[in-house]
Design a protein around this motif. Structure first.
Motif, PDB file in Angstrom:
ATOM      1  N   LEU A   1      56.644  34.886  13.081  1.00 51.59           N
ATOM      2  CA  LEU A   1      57.808  35.944  12.591  1.00 51.59           C
ATOM      3  C   LEU A   1      58.778  36.230  13.592  1.00 51.59           C
ATOM      4  O   LEU A   1      59.952  36.327  13.218  1.00 51.59           O
ATOM      5  CB  LEU A   1      56.996  37.334  12.367  1.00 51.59           C
ATOM      6  CG  LEU A   1      56.107  37.603  11.386  1.00 51.59           C
ATOM      7  CD1 LEU A   1      55.545  38.860  11.000  1.00 51.59           C
ATOM      8  CD2 LEU A   1      56.708  37.218   9.814  1.00 51.59           C
TER       9      LEU A   1
ATOM     10  N   SER B   1      60.747  41.151  10.277  1.00 45.96           N
ATOM     11  CA  SER B   1      61.679  40.163   9.290  1.00 45.96           C
ATOM     12  C   SER B   1      62.870  40.291  10.063  1.00 45.96           C
ATOM     13  O   SER B   1      63.558  39.377   9.900  1.00 45.96           O
ATOM     14  CB  SER B   1      61.922  41.075   7.917  1.00 45.96           C
ATOM     15  OG  SER B   1      62.586  42.121   8.135  1.00 45.96           O
TER      16      SER B   1
ATOM     17  N   PRO C   1      60.828  36.900   2.392  1.00 44.15           N
ATOM     18  CA  PRO C   1      60.527  35.754   1.904  1.00 44.15           C
ATOM     19  C   PRO C   1      61.284  35.163   0.584  1.00 44.15           C
ATOM     20  O   PRO C   1      61.708  36.319  -0.445  1.00 44.15           O
ATOM     21  CB  PRO C   1      59.176  35.725   1.515  1.00 44.15           C
ATOM     22  CG  PRO C   1      58.684  36.868   2.356  1.00 44.15           C
ATOM     23  CD  PRO C   1      59.754  37.856   2.434  1.00 44.15           C
TER      24      PRO C   1
ATOM     25  N   GLY D   1      54.613  38.519   5.233  1.00 49.92           N
ATOM     26  CA  GLY D   1      53.778  37.227   5.752  1.00 49.92           C
ATOM     27  C   GLY D   1      52.950  37.694   7.009  1.00 49.92           C
ATOM     28  O   GLY D   1      53.508  38.764   7.636  1.00 49.92           O
ATOM     29  N   HIS D   2      51.624  37.296   7.486  1.00 54.29           N
ATOM     30  CA  HIS D   2      50.969  37.431   8.626  1.00 54.29           C
ATOM     31  C   HIS D   2      50.587  39.043   8.553  1.00 54.29           C
ATOM     32  O   HIS D   2      50.340  39.533   9.566  1.00 54.29           O
ATOM     33  CB  HIS D   2      51.891  36.997   9.768  1.00 54.29           C
ATOM     34  CG  HIS D   2      52.214  35.897   9.737  1.00 54.29           C
ATOM     35  ND1 HIS D   2      51.628  34.655  10.109  1.00 54.29           N
ATOM     36  CD2 HIS D   2      53.330  35.119   9.380  1.00 54.29           C
ATOM     37  CE1 HIS D   2      52.167  33.635  10.358  1.00 54.29           C
ATOM     38  NE2 HIS D   2      53.228  33.968   9.561  1.00 54.29           N
TER      39      HIS D   2
END
Length: 206
Positions: A104, A81, A32, A48-49
């Motif tokens: 994702l 990622s 990010p 994230g997530h």
């Protein structure tokens, strides 16, 4: 690049092709934006997530254990990622990557496409089932930890192939394993090191 010299070579990763590609892949593009300044540090980062991007040393170690060859077709379980897929992209012919968290998967797919890693195919789906339409694979790499090795992945590994996978209970220390399938289909298991990965989610029976 300092990351490669201090974190990877210094700990014993020797494969020249792996070191070269670790220098070439822009890791900061796979985290990010607010984490970009930390991208090359010696630890995993949240993406994230509830998922993470593994520390650079672990990515390099798992890649070296695969012994990737230029004409290999590789299955990755846990795109995350997209960074591990990008690393593999420079080493093999084709990478097929599955991510169970659809946002994702879409984000990784977009970054990989933008950076022109054109031999990577990403799919949102359950990694426990593997990707039978493109099996068998020369190598399989798993970047989330199941409690036991999924049978579907063993079935989709070519004779002579190698699988690198963390195995162990949720929220506990796991074990990084190298599984080799002999020409006759026999499986050889080697324990590499204790590790911590996010748990592999999906249908274990699938």
């Amino acid at each position: 690049m300092r990351m490669v010299e201090r974190q990877i070579e210094a700990r014993g990763v020797r494969d020249a092709r792996v070191l070269e590609v670790m220098r070439a892949v822009p890791r900061h593009r796979f985290v990010p934006p607010e984490r970009a300044a930390q991208a090359y540090r010696d630890h995993p980062l949240p993406i994230g997530h509830g998922q993470t991007i593994s520390q650079p040393y672990i990515v390099a170690t798992m890649t070296e254990l695969l012994q990737p060859k230029r004409d290999d077709r590789v299955l990755e379980i846990g795109t995350g990622s997209g960074y591990q897929a990008a690393v593999l992209s420079g080493l093999v012919a084709e990478v097929y990557s599955i991510e169970i968290v659809e946002p994702l998967a879409r984000r990784a797919e977009a970054v990989l496409k933008e950076l022109r890693y054109d031999n990577v195919t990403v799919r949102a789906g359950d990694g426990y089932a593997g990707w039978p339409e493109h099996a068998p694979f020369d190598a399989i790499i798993v970047t989330a930890a199941p409690e036991r090795v999924p049978q579907a992945l063993l079935d989709q590994l070519k004779p002579g192939g190698r699988m690198v996978i963390p195995v162990g209970p949720v929220h506990a220390l796991q074990e990084l394993r190298l599984i080799e399938k002999t020409a006759t289909g026999e499986l050889r298991n080697r324990r590499i090191a204790p590790v911590r990965f996010v748990p592999m989610t999906g249908d274990e029976g699938g």
